[in-house]
Design a protein around this motif. Structure first.
Motif, short mmCIF file in Angstrom:
data_model
loop_
_atom_site.label_atom_id
_atom_site.label_comp_id
_atom_site.label_asym_id
_atom_site.label_seq_id
_atom_site.Cartn_x
_atom_site.Cartn_y
_atom_site.Cartn_z
N ASP A 211 42.32 41.76 30.20
CA ASP A 211 43.65 41.35 30.64
C ASP A 211 44.28 42.32 31.64
O ASP A 211 45.03 41.91 32.52
N LYS A 212 43.98 43.61 31.48
CA LYS A 212 44.74 44.62 32.22
C LYS A 212 44.03 45.21 33.44
O LYS A 212 44.69 45.76 34.32
N LEU A 213 42.71 45.12 33.49
CA LEU A 213 41.99 45.75 34.59
C LEU A 213 41.57 44.72 35.64
O LEU A 213 41.21 43.59 35.29
N PRO A 214 41.59 45.09 36.91
CA PRO A 214 41.11 44.19 37.95
C PRO A 214 39.61 43.98 37.82
O PRO A 214 38.89 44.82 37.26
N ILE A 215 39.10 42.86 38.34
CA ILE A 215 37.69 42.54 38.24
C ILE A 215 36.82 43.65 38.83
O ILE A 215 35.71 43.90 38.36
N SER A 216 37.33 44.34 39.84
CA SER A 216 36.55 45.40 40.48
C SER A 216 36.28 46.58 39.55
O SER A 216 35.38 47.38 39.81
N GLU A 217 37.05 46.69 38.45
CA GLU A 217 36.90 47.82 37.55
C GLU A 217 36.30 47.45 36.20
O GLU A 217 36.18 48.30 35.32
N ARG A 218 35.94 46.21 36.02
CA ARG A 218 35.31 45.83 34.75
C ARG A 218 34.38 44.65 34.99
O ARG A 218 34.55 43.87 35.92
N HIS A 219 33.38 44.55 34.15
CA HIS A 219 32.40 43.47 34.27
C HIS A 219 32.23 42.79 32.92
O HIS A 219 31.90 43.45 31.92
#
Length: 287
Positions: A211-219
């Protein structure tokens, strides 16, 4: 010479070792052992050691007395039995913590207690990585980069525990070093309850990250699939092999930019499917 009972985590192993030690020194039999403990069945304790039945509270007390256990050793043996008989993680956690407290009060070392404490909270695994990645950093500096945030006191306590338990060392310059580059829960039995707690915490963090992290920072990704017992086992083997490859990739990173967590979940979404002659039926719990 037998090991102390506090060096065991499974009561069946202790009972079996006691029997084998007595038998090595004399013509001791299972029937005699059972008689000493006051059991009518001469094979009862053998069945216990074979895993075909189990000790309960009263039978555990009789068995402990028959083996000459008194004082804290008697209490420790009973706690091992309660731990194995416990039906929930909460009950098991309570039993193991009582075993730890008993060891501390009696000034004896309880094997596995350090790793139990390590896996009980996410903080230790993160601080263990950050302490090495941030040489010379003060506890409040390490605390600031943790997500979720923790206090400097938490970091100090964790560093003290990690050094005391041998999971970190500190050189003359005050820098920390890992005694082992990687740790794995593997097939741990003693700390299984603590590992479950850690996995729950990390699972909650994963939901927050979604919910909180942008897609670029989580997979995040997943597969819904049909499996047999055989293919299930093969997938588990592949996951284990993949974990080892991941560890190899990051093992030589001396200056990591951030500390990340990789979770693996592989679990059923349905009951077992039973295939009849004409219809597909779902086997429900209890049948």
């Amino acid at each position: 010479m037998m090991k102390s009972v506090t060096e065991y985590k499974k009561y069946r192993e202790y009972v079996l070792d006691y029997y084998q030690e007595r038998k090595r020194c004399s013509a001791f039999t299972w029937r005699e052992f059972a008689k000493d403990a006051g059991f009518a069945s001469g094979s009862y304790l053998k069945l216990v050691c074979d895993g075909k039945t189990r000790l309960r509270e009263e039978s555990a007390k009789k068995t402990a007395l028959a083996m000459g256990l008194v004082g804290f050793e008697f209490d420790y043996f009973l706690l091992m039995v309660r731990y194995e008989n416990a039906k929930t993680d909460k009950e098991k956690k309570k039993c193991f913590e009582e075993m730890q407290a008993l060891g501390e009060a009696s000034r004896v070392k309880i094997l596995g207690s350090e790793m139990y404490t390590f896996y009980e909270t996410w903080k230790h695994s993160v601080v263990r990585e950050l302490a090495v990645a941030m040489p010379g950093a003060k506890p409040h500096e390490i605390a600031k980069v943790c997500r979720p945030a923790i206090s400097a006191a938490d970091v100090s306590d964790s560093l003290h525990f990690l050094v005391k338990s041998g999971l970190l060392t500190r050189d003359i310059k005050g820098n920390y070093h890992q005694t082992n580059r990687s740790l794995s829960t593997g097939r741990l039995n003693v700390v299984a309850v603590a590992v479950h707690s850690l996995l729950r915490q990390m699972g909650e963090f994963a939901l927050d990250a979604l919910d909180k992290l942008p897609i670029s920072e989580r997979h995040f990704s997943g597969i819904t699939m049909g499996v047999t017992a055989e293919s299930y086992a093969k997938v588990v083997e592949e996951i284990a092999a993949f974990r080892k490859r991941i560890i190899t990739i990051v093992a030589d990173e001396n200056k990591p930019e951030k500390i990340c967590r990789l979770n693996f979940q592989f679990f059923p979404l349905t009951e077992k499917i039973e295939y009849g002659n004409t219809d597909v039926q779902t086997k429900k719990k209890g049948e």
